[in-house]
Design a protein around this motif. Structure first.
Motif, PDB file in Angstrom:
ATOM      1  N   VAL A 184       0.845  -1.195   0.000  1.00 22.91           N
ATOM      2  CA  VAL A 184       0.000   0.000   0.000  1.00 22.91           C
ATOM      3  C   VAL A 184       0.882   1.248   0.000  1.00 22.91           C
ATOM      4  O   VAL A 184       1.907   1.286   0.677  1.00 22.91           O
ATOM      5  CB  VAL A 184      -0.982  -0.013   1.203  1.00 22.91           C
ATOM      6  N   THR A 185       0.492   2.256  -0.767  1.00 25.62           N
ATOM      7  CA  THR A 185       1.293   3.485  -0.846  1.00 25.62           C
ATOM      8  C   THR A 185       1.341   4.164   0.515  1.00 25.62           C
ATOM      9  O   THR A 185       0.308   4.465   1.110  1.00 25.62           O
ATOM     10  CB  THR A 185       0.689   4.456  -1.875  1.00 25.62           C
ATOM     11  N   ARG A 186       2.574   4.437   0.991  1.00 23.03           N
ATOM     12  CA  ARG A 186       2.711   5.145   2.287  1.00 23.03           C
ATOM     13  C   ARG A 186       3.084   6.600   2.067  1.00 23.03           C
ATOM     14  O   ARG A 186       3.085   7.404   2.977  1.00 23.03           O
ATOM     15  CB  ARG A 186       3.719   4.438   3.172  1.00 23.03           C
ATOM     16  N   GLY A 187       3.461   6.977   0.849  1.00 15.31           N
ATOM     17  CA  GLY A 187       3.807   8.354   0.515  1.00 15.31           C
ATOM     18  C   GLY A 187       4.652   8.358  -0.732  1.00 15.31           C
ATOM     19  O   GLY A 187       4.996   7.281  -1.231  1.00 15.31           O
ATOM     20  N   PRO A 188       5.042   9.489  -1.282  1.00 10.61           N
ATOM     21  CA  PRO A 188       4.525  10.800  -0.900  1.00 10.61           C
ATOM     22  C   PRO A 188       3.123  11.004  -1.467  1.00 10.61           C
ATOM     23  O   PRO A 188       2.708  10.274  -2.351  1.00 10.61           O
ATOM     24  CB  PRO A 188       5.532  11.753  -1.559  1.00 10.61           C
ATOM     25  N   GLY A 189       2.424  12.011  -0.940  1.00  7.63           N
ATOM     26  CA  GLY A 189       1.074  12.269  -1.416  1.00  7.63           C
ATOM     27  C   GLY A 189       0.311  13.123  -0.424  1.00  7.63           C
ATOM     28  O   GLY A 189       0.883  13.688   0.511  1.00  7.63           O
ATOM     29  N   LEU A 190      -0.996  13.164  -0.624  1.00 11.60           N
ATOM     30  CA  LEU A 190      -1.865  13.963   0.249  1.00 11.60           C
ATOM     31  C   LEU A 190      -2.132  13.169   1.523  1.00 11.60           C
ATOM     32  O   LEU A 190      -2.524  11.988   1.451  1.00 11.60           O
ATOM     33  CB  LEU A 190      -3.185  14.255  -0.462  1.00 11.60           C
ATOM     34  N   ILE A 191      -1.960  13.806   2.662  1.00 11.06           N
ATOM     35  CA  ILE A 191      -2.027  13.077   3.929  1.00 11.06           C
ATOM     36  C   ILE A 191      -3.365  12.338   4.125  1.00 11.06           C
ATOM     37  O   ILE A 191      -3.389  11.157   4.465  1.00 11.06           O
ATOM     38  CB  ILE A 191      -1.696  14.018   5.132  1.00 11.06           C
ATOM     39  N   GLY A 192      -4.471  13.024   3.865  1.00 14.12           N
ATOM     40  CA  GLY A 192      -5.785  12.392   4.075  1.00 14.12           C
ATOM     41  C   GLY A 192      -5.993  11.221   3.128  1.00 14.12           C
ATOM     42  O   GLY A 192      -6.477  10.153   3.522  1.00 14.12           O
ATOM     43  N   SER A 193      -5.611  11.397   1.892  1.00 18.73           N
ATOM     44  CA  SER A 193      -5.769  10.337   0.886  1.00 18.73           C
ATOM     45  C   SER A 193      -4.912   9.127   1.243  1.00 18.73           C
ATOM     46  O   SER A 193      -5.362   7.982   1.169  1.00 18.73           O
ATOM     47  CB  SER A 193      -5.373  10.866  -0.497  1.00 18.73           C
ATOM     48  N   LEU A 194      -3.662   9.387   1.650  1.00 13.22           N
ATOM     49  CA  LEU A 194      -2.780   8.282   2.041  1.00 13.22           C
ATOM     50  C   LEU A 194      -3.376   7.509   3.215  1.00 13.22           C
ATOM     51  O   LEU A 194      -3.341   6.272   3.245  1.00 13.22           O
ATOM     52  CB  LEU A 194      -1.408   8.829   2.469  1.00 13.22           C
ATOM     53  N   MET A 195      -3.940   8.238   4.171  1.00 17.14           N
ATOM     54  CA  MET A 195      -4.457   7.578   5.379  1.00 17.14           C
ATOM     55  C   MET A 195      -5.608   6.636   5.053  1.00 17.14           C
ATOM     56  O   MET A 195      -5.739   5.569   5.667  1.00 17.14           O
ATOM     57  CB  MET A 195      -4.867   8.609   6.425  1.00 17.14           C
ATOM     58  N   VAL A 196      -6.430   7.000   4.076  1.00 13.92           N
ATOM     59  CA  VAL A 196      -7.546   6.111   3.719  1.00 13.92           C
ATOM     60  C   VAL A 196      -6.994   4.775   3.211  1.00 13.92           C
ATOM     61  O   VAL A 196      -7.439   3.699   3.625  1.00 13.92           O
ATOM     62  CB  VAL A 196      -8.458   6.761   2.645  1.00 13.92           C
ATOM     63  N   GLY A 197      -5.997   4.852   2.317  1.00 14.32           N
ATOM     64  CA  GLY A 197      -5.419   3.613   1.776  1.00 14.32           C
ATOM     65  C   GLY A 197      -4.738   2.792   2.853  1.00 14.32           C
ATOM     66  O   GLY A 197      -4.916   1.567   2.935  1.00 14.32           O
ATOM     67  N   LEU A 198      -3.948   3.458   3.697  1.00 16.32           N
ATOM     68  CA  LEU A 198      -3.181   2.746   4.732  1.00 16.32           C
ATOM     69  C   LEU A 198      -4.101   2.104   5.772  1.00 16.32           C
ATOM     70  O   LEU A 198      -3.909   0.954   6.156  1.00 16.32           O
ATOM     71  CB  LEU A 198      -2.202   3.716   5.404  1.00 16.32           C
ATOM     72  N   ASP A 199      -5.126   2.851   6.197  1.00 17.73           N
ATOM     73  CA  ASP A 199      -6.046   2.300   7.205  1.00 17.73           C
ATOM     74  C   ASP A 199      -6.830   1.116   6.636  1.00 17.73           C
ATOM     75  O   ASP A 199      -7.009   0.095   7.295  1.00 17.73           O
ATOM     76  CB  ASP A 199      -7.036   3.374   7.686  1.00 17.73           C
ATOM     77  N   THR A 200      -7.292   1.279   5.402  1.00 20.36           N
ATOM     78  CA  THR A 200      -8.068   0.190   4.798  1.00 20.36           C
ATOM     79  C   THR A 200      -7.185  -1.042   4.623  1.00 20.36           C
ATOM     80  O   THR A 200      -7.589  -2.158   4.955  1.00 20.36           O
ATOM     81  CB  THR A 200      -8.632   0.638   3.427  1.00 20.36           C
ATOM     82  N   ALA A 201      -5.977  -0.824   4.098  1.00 13.04           N
ATOM     83  CA  ALA A 201      -5.077  -1.962   3.874  1.00 13.04           C
ATOM     84  C   ALA A 201      -4.736  -2.649   5.192  1.00 13.04           C
ATOM     85  O   ALA A 201      -4.666  -3.886   5.258  1.00 13.04           O
ATOM     86  CB  ALA A 201      -3.810  -1.480   3.171  1.00 13.04           C
ATOM     87  N   SER A 202      -4.530  -1.858   6.253  1.00 15.14           N
ATOM     88  CA  SER A 202      -4.208  -2.461   7.556  1.00 15.14           C
ATOM     89  C   SER A 202      -5.356  -3.329   8.042  1.00 15.14           C
ATOM     90  O   SER A 202      -5.138  -4.438   8.563  1.00 15.14           O
ATOM     91  CB  SER A 202      -3.921  -1.375   8.601  1.00 15.14           C
TER      92      SER A 202
END
Ligand code: KG4
Ligand code: ZN
Length: 332
Positions: free
Chosen positions: A82-100
């Motif tokens: 799952v992408t951890r960065g770089p990018g928009l903080i809110g957008s990254l968090m959605v991917g990271l939380d869902t993947a976790s």
């Protein structure tokens, strides 16, 4: 645990909710992208808060689509990348939380991936193309850089943009011309019908490996304000000609300084037909192999994140599964 030898890649760093399923050789078993282009088009650029909310709506349906298309049992995945960065903080968090959540629920490992490494590895999706040592030109909405690559995990940054990226310049010029977002495809299309007669500047073309595109963007703005009766097609053609001259001059200089077997061009702007054509001519002249990802893997996608995740597993690189807004190409 049994394994089906597949990694699920999840990408939400900017404005595409993307998921891909890739095997160790880079074959793409399934892929889906929920684009937010129609949402952001009305703002002329990506609106971060709106992007995060759209990711929340789309991420589970997009994962489900990929799993259904492939028919695999997710509990047998090798890992989730799952992408951890770089990018928009809110957008990254959605991917990271869902993947976790999915990784915990399915009982599979999770790997946080640098988005830039994903673009880099997009050049080997479907078919192994890259020969080392390679020169990399990464041209996206967020980055414009040159890097030297001796292997998937041996990367050195040798040139970077001092201000805007070339994709950002495309998007801003597109907005000035009233052509909407994203700017790349439409500006290229207009440019194809125009004459590049306007002498826009080619910033820092004559020295070094760094880039600068903000002066070019401002020169286009000044021209539009000062001149009357300009043709959109000619402005687009002149802007694109300036971008191509700079990108190709820097690649030529980099190849001369660092003899390379291949030139690898990745990132959203690698989808640009004028860039593909100019790079082919340069590689012919320099006698190096040109490696371009297929068009659909040039812009953001989940398959490239899964592809990069294989490198992380191979090198035992356990990066934190936490958002990191400013990674470089050298970071894992
Ligand atoms: O790699 P990407 O999908 O997202 C980032 O990581 O930023 O790149 C998006 C950028 C945008 O600036 C878009 O205008 C540009 O890639 N782009 C293009 C083309 N398609 C997308 N630029 C030039 N020509 C294209 N055909
Ligand atoms: Zn990208």
């Amino acid at each position: 645990m049994t394994s089906n030898g597949l990694i699920l890649g999840i990408e939400t760093s900017c404005d595409d909710t993307a998921v891909g399923l890739v095997d160790e050789r880079g074959q793409v078993i399934a892929s889906a992208v929920a684009s937010q282009v129609l949402i952001h088009n009305r703002y002329g650029g990506v609106y971060p808060e709106v992007a995060s909310r759209a990711h929340i709506d789309k991420i589970i349906p997009t994962v489900r689509m990929v799993l259904e298309d492939s028919g695999i049992n997710p509990r047998e995945l090798e890992a989730i990348g799952v992408t951890r960065g770089p990018g928009l903080i809110g957008s990254l968090m959605v991917g990271l939380d869902t993947a976790s959540g999915l990784a915990a629920g399915w009982g599979v490992p999770i790997v946080g991936v640098n988005h830039l490494r994903g673009h880099l590895r997009s050049a080997d999706l479907e078919e192994q193309r890259v020969e080392f040592p390679a020169m990399i030109l990464l041209v996206s909405g967020g980055h414009t850089l040159l890097a030297r690559m001796n292997g998937p995990s041996d990367i050195k940054l040798i040139g970077n943009t001092l201000d805007d990226s070339v994709g950002e310049a495309y998007d801003k010029v597109s907005r000035m011309l009233g052509l909407g977002y994203p700017g790349g495809p439409v500006v290229d299309r207009m440019a194809g019908a125009g004459v590049p007669h306007i002498p826009f500047p080619r910033p820092v073309i004559n020295h070094g490996l760094d880039f600068s595109f903000s002066g070019l963007k401002s020169a286009v703005m000044r021209y539009l304000e000062a001149e009357k009766g300009w043709k959109v097609e000619d402005v687009a053609a002149s802007f694109v000609a300036a971008c191509m001259d700079v990108l190709i001059a820097k690649c030529r200089r980099a190849l001369a300084a660092y003899p390379s077997s291949s030139l690898v061009i990745v990132g959203g702007v690698a989808a640009s037909p004028p860039l593909r054509a100019a790079a082919a001519a340069l590689c012919e002249e320099a006698g190096v192999r040109l490696c371009l990802p297929p068009l659909k893997w040039s812009t953001d996608n989940g398959a490239m994140i899964a592809m990069a995740a294989w490198d992380y597993l191979a090198t035992d690189n356990h990066t934190p599964v936490a958002p990191q807004t400013s990674l470089t190409i050298e970071s894992f």
